[in-house]
Design an enzyme around this catalytic site. Structure first.
Site, PDB file in Angstrom:
ATOM      1  CD  GLU A  59      -1.447  -2.417   1.795  1.00 39.12           C
ATOM      2  OE1 GLU A  59      -2.229  -3.367   1.891  1.00 39.12           O
ATOM      3  OE2 GLU A  59      -0.237  -2.500   2.123  1.00 39.12           O
ATOM      4  N   PRO A 265      11.686 -13.666   0.486  1.00 32.50           N
ATOM      5  CG  PRO A 265      12.397 -15.120   2.151  1.00 32.50           C
ATOM      6  CD  PRO A 265      12.907 -14.155   1.119  1.00 32.50           C
ATOM      7  N   GLY A 307      13.646  -2.970   0.545  1.00 35.70           N
ATOM      8  CA  GLY A 307      13.758  -1.826  -0.355  1.00 35.70           C
ATOM      9  C   GLY A 307      14.557  -2.075  -1.617  1.00 35.70           C
ATOM     10  CD  GLU A 308      19.314  -3.975  -1.650  1.00 33.56           C
ATOM     11  OE1 GLU A 308      20.291  -3.208  -1.646  1.00 33.56           O
ATOM     12  OE2 GLU A 308      19.416  -5.221  -1.493  1.00 33.56           O
ATOM     13  CG  ASN A 332       1.323  -4.239  -7.793  1.00 30.10           C
ATOM     14  OD1 ASN A 332       0.806  -4.579  -8.847  1.00 30.10           O
ATOM     15  ND2 ASN A 332       1.774  -3.022  -7.577  1.00 30.10           N
ATOM     16  CG  LEU A 334       0.531  -3.462 -12.204  1.00 27.55           C
ATOM     17  CD1 LEU A 334      -0.406  -2.367 -11.737  1.00 27.55           C
ATOM     18  CD2 LEU A 334       0.564  -3.522 -13.720  1.00 27.55           C
ATOM     19  CD  GLU A 335       5.243  -3.529  -5.990  1.00 28.49           C
ATOM     20  OE1 GLU A 335       6.089  -4.359  -5.598  1.00 28.49           O
ATOM     21  OE2 GLU A 335       4.383  -3.039  -5.248  1.00 28.49           O
TER      22      GLU A 335
END
Length: 423
Positions: A59, A265, A307-308, A332, A334-335
């Site tokens: 989110e 994970p 964050g990677e 998601n 789309l990422e």
């Protein structure tokens, strides 16, 4: 009456909720950080403020284009971003830094919500996706704080669950100004719960706007690999999925000896257990936290970092979306699609049905019903020629552009709900 019963249950369970928070902090110490904020003890300077809530990582990432637009559109307002999970909090700090205020989301107890609202004093609340908290919505209504549920999604499964407490949810929805839904199906589900036509807006899925901020960091050490080496990324896997992926990888290695698996994970507290499972396969495994590059002798990289994920997507030849081989509902796709990477998933993608429908129709993603068909699909994609892959990337760009623009529609709705705001 239903909200009073709901509140009484909250008070009864609160000690156990706090105990659970403490127990979870034993595996993930971040859970005990700033726990007072969950009880409404926050410190906010007096200022015009918009409050945006995003539960966790997905989110928060989806909210990025909206947050950036809110900062630009309302320069005289402070933006407060709240999260429920530590990983969501870390993502918010990484993406937005000092551009926003940040704290944890308060528990839905009447006195906690009152304390939080008095201290934050927001002019508006934006809730990402689906968070229906009766006391929060009731007290926002009492204080005439407009509430926008942005990118609202409600699966058939969730709708069925909410219908069991329809009287409570129906009353809560009365205090929502606008429910901006991803699709007509989501709007229909909210209508079943009692949302009125005048509250509903089908604005599309903001996650298609992710294309605006995606960049390929081709110079990063993680992305340096031999041209003949193929990379399979298993993203956001859940418990019981890792074993399936590792078994599948073992079979694929027979046909693709140079294949590298990057296994990431979903939950940090599982990193150690998944690392042990990787070692038990007999393949050479390294942890991302212990290495800056991909050793050519390595077979599996455990993505035990936060964050990677974008870096993994950049180097991938195929991406498997976790949460889809177990009944979690998927994550998601789309990422990964934004980087022009083919996506595969198991059968359980009900949280992103609308997105997968679009991507599957465009042959940018594939949902497979079992392990055999999943293996076959990955083999087909690994054999994709460079020319076909380039055409694939162009198609992905066009599809994402076609469905973008949701952020603009949400900002227009914010303007409508805040008619007296001086930007």
């Amino acid at each position: 009456m239903y909200r009073l019963l709901y509140s009484a249950l909250w008070y009864l369970l609160c000690p156990f909720i706090l105990l659970r928070l403490y127990l979870r902090s034993r595996n993930n110490p971040d859970y005990k950080l700033n726990w007072q904020q969950r009880l409404g003890y926050i410190h906010c300077a007096q200022a015009p403020r918009i409050w945006l809530h995003a539960v966790s990582v997905g989110e928060t990432v989806a909210a990025k284009p909206l947050v950036e637009s809110l900062i630009k559109q309302y320069p005289n307002h402070t933006l407060l971003v709240t999260n429920t999970t530590p990983t969501g909090s870390q993502t918010a700090k990484r993406l937005f830094g000092d551009l926003v205020e940040h704290c944890f989301f308060p528990y839905d107890l009447p006195h906690v919500i009152t304390r939080f609202l008095n201290r934050a004093a927001p002019d508006m609340l934006i809730i990402m996706e689906t968070e229906i908290w009766p006391n929060l919505l009731h007290h926002c209504g009492k204080k005439n704080i407009p509430v926008l549920i942005a990118n609202a999604r409600l699966s058939a499964r969730s709708t069925k669950g909410y219908l069991k407490i329809r009287s409570l949810i129906n009353d809560a929805l009365l205090d929502v100004s606008t429910v901006a839904c991803r699709s007509q199906q989501d709007a229909d589900h909210f209508q079943q719960l009692g949302a009125k036509d005048k509250q509903l807006l089908v604005s599309g899925n903001i996650k298609f706007d992710v294309i605006q901020g995606a960049k390929n960091d081709t110079n990063h050490p993680l992305l340096q690999k031999d041209s003949d080496r193929k990379v399979l990324v298993a993203a956001s896997t859940h418990q019981s999925e890792d074993e399936i992926i590792l078994s599948l990888f073992t079979k694929l290695k027979k046909s693709y000896p140079n294949l590298l698996l990057i296994l990431a994970p979903r939950h940090p507290e599982r990193f150690n257990n998944v690392y042990q499972s990787c070692q038990e396969t007999g393949f050479v495994t390294q942890r991302r936290s212990e290495s800056l590059d991909m050793a050519q002798t390595c077979d599996i990289i455990l993505g035990d970092s936060l964050g990677e994920m974008a870096l993994w997507y950049c180097t991938a030849d195929v991406v498997f979306i976790g949460g889809s081989l177990v009944e979690t509902g998927g994550h998601n796709p789309l990422e990964a699609t934004v980087y022009g990477v083919p996506v595969v998933a198991g059968p359980h993608v009900f949280n992103f049905t609308d997105v997968f429908d679009v991507l599957c129709e465009a042959k940018l993603a594939w949902v497979e019903n079992d392990k055999t068909s999943l293996e076959a699909r990955i083999k087909t994609l690994l054999d994709t020629s460079p020319q076909a892959l380039e055409a694939f990337r162009l198609d992905a760009t066009e599809v994402l552009k076609k469905h973008a623009g949701v952020t603009t529609r949400l900002i227009l709705e914010c303007d409508r709900l805040l008619p007296n705001t001086h930007n």
